[in-house]
Enzyme design. Structure first.
Site, short mmCIF file in Angstrom:
data_model
loop_
_atom_site.label_atom_id
_atom_site.label_comp_id
_atom_site.label_asym_id
_atom_site.label_seq_id
_atom_site.Cartn_x
_atom_site.Cartn_y
_atom_site.Cartn_z
N SER A 118 12.36 -17.88 32.81
CA SER A 118 13.83 -17.73 31.48
C SER A 118 14.08 -17.22 30.16
CB SER A 118 13.56 -19.33 31.76
OG SER A 118 12.37 -19.55 30.96
N ARG A 170 -1.50 -12.83 29.97
CA ARG A 170 -2.74 -11.94 30.90
C ARG A 170 -3.30 -11.46 28.18
NH1 ARG A 170 -5.19 -11.95 33.99
NH2 ARG A 170 -6.86 -10.75 34.06
N LEU A 171 -4.28 -11.04 28.95
CA LEU A 171 -4.81 -10.86 27.62
C LEU A 171 -4.52 -9.22 26.62
CD1 LEU A 171 -7.87 -12.14 26.73
CD2 LEU A 171 -5.91 -13.27 25.02
N ASN A 225 5.86 -11.58 21.16
CA ASN A 225 5.98 -12.38 21.60
C ASN A 225 5.95 -13.75 21.42
OD1 ASN A 225 3.29 -13.90 23.94
ND2 ASN A 225 2.59 -14.55 22.24
N HIS A 242 5.74 -17.88 21.76
CA HIS A 242 4.73 -18.98 21.69
C HIS A 242 5.32 -20.75 22.37
CE1 HIS A 242 0.59 -20.15 22.87
NE2 HIS A 242 0.81 -21.13 21.60
#
Ligand code: GRF
Length: 213
Positions: free
Chosen positions: A38, A116-117, A132, A134
């Protein structure tokens, strides 16, 4: 009483309405997503609405069947499956991702629900150009199940953070944050939905901000 607090209340910093959200040349974005997508859709829409001067070069996803891939294909954007299960370690996996991002001439990498790291292979290839999103007010509640962590801690204000990605998970320079109220009857689903409305606002904004700074 807290129940009377507006359900859609939010505080976004920096103030979107007062901020220039375009760049000189369209930013070339590579979006990485593991699931629903989304936030991919929100970025696409911000571009379509003329709020973000960018183009999505490619979507990379790692889970077969990820809805993000369907969303991209439906929008005419190449969706590449790079399945981490096919690689012997994280570095080989990231190397393949870097190679594809380069093939697609990507300048900015957007982690939009990427689970994924990251290794130095990816971080160094796009230094300070990976963003990113979060679902917490970082530095609180890093890692998985951030919304559940916030509810368990009993916080009254939750939110989301857009930040530059670095090797340490959910760390790196903060670009934008949005805060939302937490209500006594919230479940992880209702709170996450309230937070996601704000993610769709701050992620496109953070992309523009990062490109300008
Ligand atoms: C978002 O809540 C984001 O903050 C987190 O993963 C979720 C992805 O949602 N990193 P979607 O796939 O964009 O719908």
């Amino acid at each position: 009483m807290s129940q009377d607090y507006p359900r859609d209340a939010s505080l976004i910093v920096p103030n979107i309405s007062s901020y220039q959200i375009t760049a000189n040349a369209p930013l070339k974005l590579g979006i990485m997503a593991s699931g629903n997508g989304s936030n991919f859709e929100a970025i696409f829409q911000a571009i379509a609405d003329g709020k973000l001067n960018a183009q999505i070069q490619v979507l990379i996803y790692n889970n077969p069947g990820a809805k993000a891939a369907i969303r991209a294909t439906n929008r005419g954007i190449d969706a590449l499956l790079i399945n981490h299960r096919d690689y012997q370690n994280r570095e080989y996996f990231d190397k393949q991702i870097v190679d594809k991002l380069r093939q697609y001439d990507v300048e900015w990498v957007i982690l939009a629900g990427w689970m994924r790291l990251l290794t130095p292979v990816l971080i160094d290839a796009f230094a300070d150009k990976i963003i990113n999103i979060h679902p917490s007010l970082l530095p609180s509640f890093k890692g998985i199940r951030a919304v559940e962590q916030a509810l368990a801690a009993g916080v009254k204000i939750a939110g989301c953070t857009a930040h530059i990605a670095c090797l340490e998970m959910d760390s790196g320079r903060i670009l934008a944050q949005a805060a939302v109220p937490v209500f006594p009857d919230d479940t992880p689903e209702t709170l996450h939905a309230r937070i996601q409305v704000q993610e769709y606002q701050i992620l496109p904004q953070a992309i523009a901000l990062a490109a300008q700074s």
